[in-house]
Design a protein around this motif. Structure first.
Motif, PDB file in Angstrom:
ATOM      1  N   ILE A  17      -0.842  -8.846 -14.797  1.00 24.05           N
ATOM      2  CA  ILE A  17      -1.951  -9.181 -14.105  1.00 24.05           C
ATOM      3  C   ILE A  17      -2.111  -8.065 -13.286  1.00 24.05           C
ATOM      4  CG2 ILE A  17      -3.488 -10.380 -12.925  1.00 24.05           C
ATOM      5  CD1 ILE A  17      -2.617 -12.879 -14.646  1.00 24.05           C
ATOM      6  N   ALA A  18      -0.906  -7.808 -12.240  1.00 21.28           N
ATOM      7  CA  ALA A  18      -1.067  -6.764 -11.342  1.00 21.28           C
ATOM      8  C   ALA A  18      -1.184  -5.303 -11.871  1.00 21.28           C
ATOM      9  CB  ALA A  18       0.344  -7.036 -10.285  1.00 21.28           C
ATOM     10  N   VAL A  20      -2.799  -4.609 -14.602  1.00 22.42           N
ATOM     11  CA  VAL A  20      -4.252  -4.618 -14.722  1.00 22.42           C
ATOM     12  C   VAL A  20      -5.062  -4.297 -13.564  1.00 22.42           C
ATOM     13  CG1 VAL A  20      -6.183  -5.613 -15.942  1.00 22.42           C
ATOM     14  CG2 VAL A  20      -3.966  -5.631 -17.158  1.00 22.42           C
ATOM     15  N   THR A  21      -4.801  -5.040 -12.480  1.00 25.17           N
ATOM     16  CA  THR A  21      -5.457  -4.906 -11.414  1.00 25.17           C
ATOM     17  C   THR A  21      -5.306  -3.501 -10.524  1.00 25.17           C
ATOM     18  OG1 THR A  21      -5.176  -7.580 -11.118  1.00 25.17           O
ATOM     19  CG2 THR A  21      -6.082  -6.204  -9.261  1.00 25.17           C
ATOM     20  N   ALA A  22      -4.188  -3.064 -10.586  1.00 26.99           N
ATOM     21  CA  ALA A  22      -3.863  -1.778 -10.358  1.00 26.99           C
ATOM     22  C   ALA A  22      -4.692  -0.442 -11.053  1.00 26.99           C
ATOM     23  CB  ALA A  22      -2.249  -1.386 -10.106  1.00 26.99           C
ATOM     24  N   TYR A  23      -4.911  -0.964 -12.265  1.00 22.95           N
ATOM     25  CA  TYR A  23      -5.372   0.051 -13.172  1.00 22.95           C
ATOM     26  C   TYR A  23      -6.895   0.112 -12.913  1.00 22.95           C
ATOM     27  CZ  TYR A  23      -7.513   2.224 -17.348  1.00 22.95           C
ATOM     28  OH  TYR A  23      -8.155   2.965 -18.464  1.00 22.95           O
ATOM     29  N   ARG A  24      -7.540  -1.177 -12.402  1.00 25.89           N
ATOM     30  CA  ARG A  24      -8.969  -1.014 -12.047  1.00 25.89           C
ATOM     31  C   ARG A  24      -9.060  -0.534 -10.361  1.00 25.89           C
ATOM     32  NH1 ARG A  24     -10.319  -7.047 -14.099  1.00 25.89           N
ATOM     33  NH2 ARG A  24     -10.379  -6.359 -16.428  1.00 25.89           N
ATOM     34  N   ARG A  26      -7.637  -1.423  -7.817  1.00 27.03           N
ATOM     35  CA  ARG A  26      -7.588  -2.356  -6.682  1.00 27.03           C
ATOM     36  C   ARG A  26      -6.186  -2.678  -6.330  1.00 27.03           C
ATOM     37  NH1 ARG A  26     -11.168  -7.433  -8.111  1.00 27.03           N
ATOM     38  NH2 ARG A  26     -11.088  -7.599  -5.836  1.00 27.03           N
ATOM     39  N   THR A  29      -5.162  -5.822  -3.828  1.00 25.90           N
ATOM     40  CA  THR A  29      -4.865  -7.127  -4.584  1.00 25.90           C
ATOM     41  C   THR A  29      -3.913  -6.969  -5.701  1.00 25.90           C
ATOM     42  OG1 THR A  29      -7.457  -7.227  -4.436  1.00 25.90           O
ATOM     43  CG2 THR A  29      -6.188  -8.726  -5.994  1.00 25.90           C
ATOM     44  N   ALA A  30      -3.669  -5.997  -6.245  1.00 21.54           N
ATOM     45  CA  ALA A  30      -2.510  -5.806  -7.146  1.00 21.54           C
ATOM     46  C   ALA A  30      -1.347  -5.957  -6.488  1.00 21.54           C
ATOM     47  CB  ALA A  30      -2.588  -4.297  -7.560  1.00 21.54           C
ATOM     48  N   ILE A  33      -0.657  -9.645  -5.917  1.00 26.06           N
ATOM     49  CA  ILE A  33      -0.338 -10.357  -7.093  1.00 26.06           C
ATOM     50  C   ILE A  33       1.105  -9.896  -7.378  1.00 26.06           C
ATOM     51  CG2 ILE A  33      -0.797 -10.681  -9.480  1.00 26.06           C
ATOM     52  CD1 ILE A  33      -3.744 -10.099  -8.690  1.00 26.06           C
TER      53      ILE A  33
END
Length: 149
Positions: A17-18, A20-24, A26, A29-30, A33
């Motif tokens: 999940i981290a 995917v969040t870094a890919y976006r 963010r 937040t990554a 997480i």
């Protein structure tokens, strides 16, 4: 063994999940997480998970928690009974012993006063309530005129 596997799976999912969040994009937040995701693996490696799972599945530990709860319940019950006794017989018992409870310095200080001295009486010829709003509106009108409204 099962608890360690579950903790590893939770950490792997959290790191996914981290990612995917870094890919976006963010990143803050990554990073947060990822930090949360590493906690279960850290607990497994330090042995905390083994200690906790060994403690949770022992009946003697649960019996100990039950006894601690019973002791707390007994303490609270005796405290409630003690308060009830002092509340019902506290004042007569103190009077019989001859000790006086401290009295308030000014018992009527917190009582509201509704007498004629509570509010100043308006003068006979003047009406201050009518004059006060006019003053307020004149200030507002001046501000509005200054800004061209």
């Amino acid at each position: 063994m099962l608890a360690e596997t579950i903790c590893s799976a939770v950490s792997a999912a959290g790191l996914g999940i981290a990612a995917v969040t870094a890919y976006r994009r963010r990143f803050l937040t990554a990073t947060r997480i990822a930090a949360y995701a590493l906690v279960p693996v850290g607990l497994v490696l330090t042995g905390v998970v083994e200690w906790v799972s060994g403690m949770v599945f022992k009946p003697t530990v649960w019996a100990g928690f039950g006894l601690l709860g019973l002791a707390w319940l007994l303490f609270m019950a005796t405290r409630a009974v003690e308060r009830r006794r002092l509340g019902a017989a506290g004042k007569p018992a103190r009077a019989a012993r001859g000790s006086r409870a401290p009295e308030a310095v000014a018992p009527a200080a917190s009582a509201p006063s509704f007498g004629s001295g509570a509010r100043p009486q308006p003068a006979a010829g003047k009406n201050p309530q009518a004059a006060a709003p006019a003053d307020d509106f004149s200030d507002i009108e001046a501000i509005l005129k200054k800004h061209g409204i």
